[in-house]
Enzyme design. Sequence first.
Site, short mmCIF file in Angstrom:
data_model
loop_
_atom_site.label_atom_id
_atom_site.label_comp_id
_atom_site.label_asym_id
_atom_site.label_seq_id
_atom_site.Cartn_x
_atom_site.Cartn_y
_atom_site.Cartn_z
N HIS A 247 0.80 -1.05 0.15
CA HIS A 247 0.02 -0.10 0.05
C HIS A 247 1.00 1.18 0.04
CE1 HIS A 247 -3.10 -2.65 2.29
NE2 HIS A 247 -3.29 -3.01 0.83
N LYS B 277 4.99 6.26 7.75
CA LYS B 277 4.53 5.38 8.72
C LYS B 277 5.72 4.77 9.43
CE LYS B 277 1.11 3.32 5.71
NZ LYS B 277 0.68 2.17 4.99
N ASP C 10 -5.99 -6.29 -2.84
CA ASP C 10 -4.61 -6.28 -3.02
C ASP C 10 -4.31 -7.46 -4.22
OD1 ASP C 10 -3.88 -4.49 -1.12
OD2 ASP C 10 -3.72 -6.06 0.55
#
Length: 198
Positions: free
Chosen positions: A62, A72, A169
Amino acid sequence: MKVRELAVSGAYEFSPDVHRDERGAFVAHYTEAAFAAAVGHPLRLGQNHHSVSRRGAVRGVHYADVPPGQAKMVTCTSGELLDVVVDLRVGSPTFGHWDSVRLDPISYRAVYLEEGLGHAFIALRDDTVAAYLNSAEYNPGAEHEINPFDPALGLPWPTDLEYLVSQRDRNAPGLAEAERAGLLPSYEVCRALHPRRD
């Protein structure tokens, strides 16, 4: 706190000091001073969230549109996971490269990845909990994915697990297809977010 830059520029492994006694353990996954010294800037906090995964669950690859992107910092608070960072920035010297780190609540390692990098992991045990500090809130309209089984990437998924993968995905484009469609972030645009020391 020990810090190691991964094979993908803009991604780091943080290994904090673990303080143990008869009560258990205490650890600081993030301290602004250590983080900024390693990365060159503090982590802007836009959102904190957790995911709980069954053994064999694959989440990712992602990434978010840049700007603003979504950096992140990922830790594992229960279970164990193999965390993977993929360079999706067109024009990057490490474009298409990946690196991986095992995360668990014993070593308390964490992985940080800058905006423009792709993130994925596989849960190696049931009830694996991944905890994320994100620089921006989740924006579904700006989120994208690359197929985690794209043979051109050759990500290091263990072969002894039955994979659990979302349709989103599984049906995602491969890296080359996403590049041809103009879906990937630009290395130069990503670099402009955090001017480097180099």
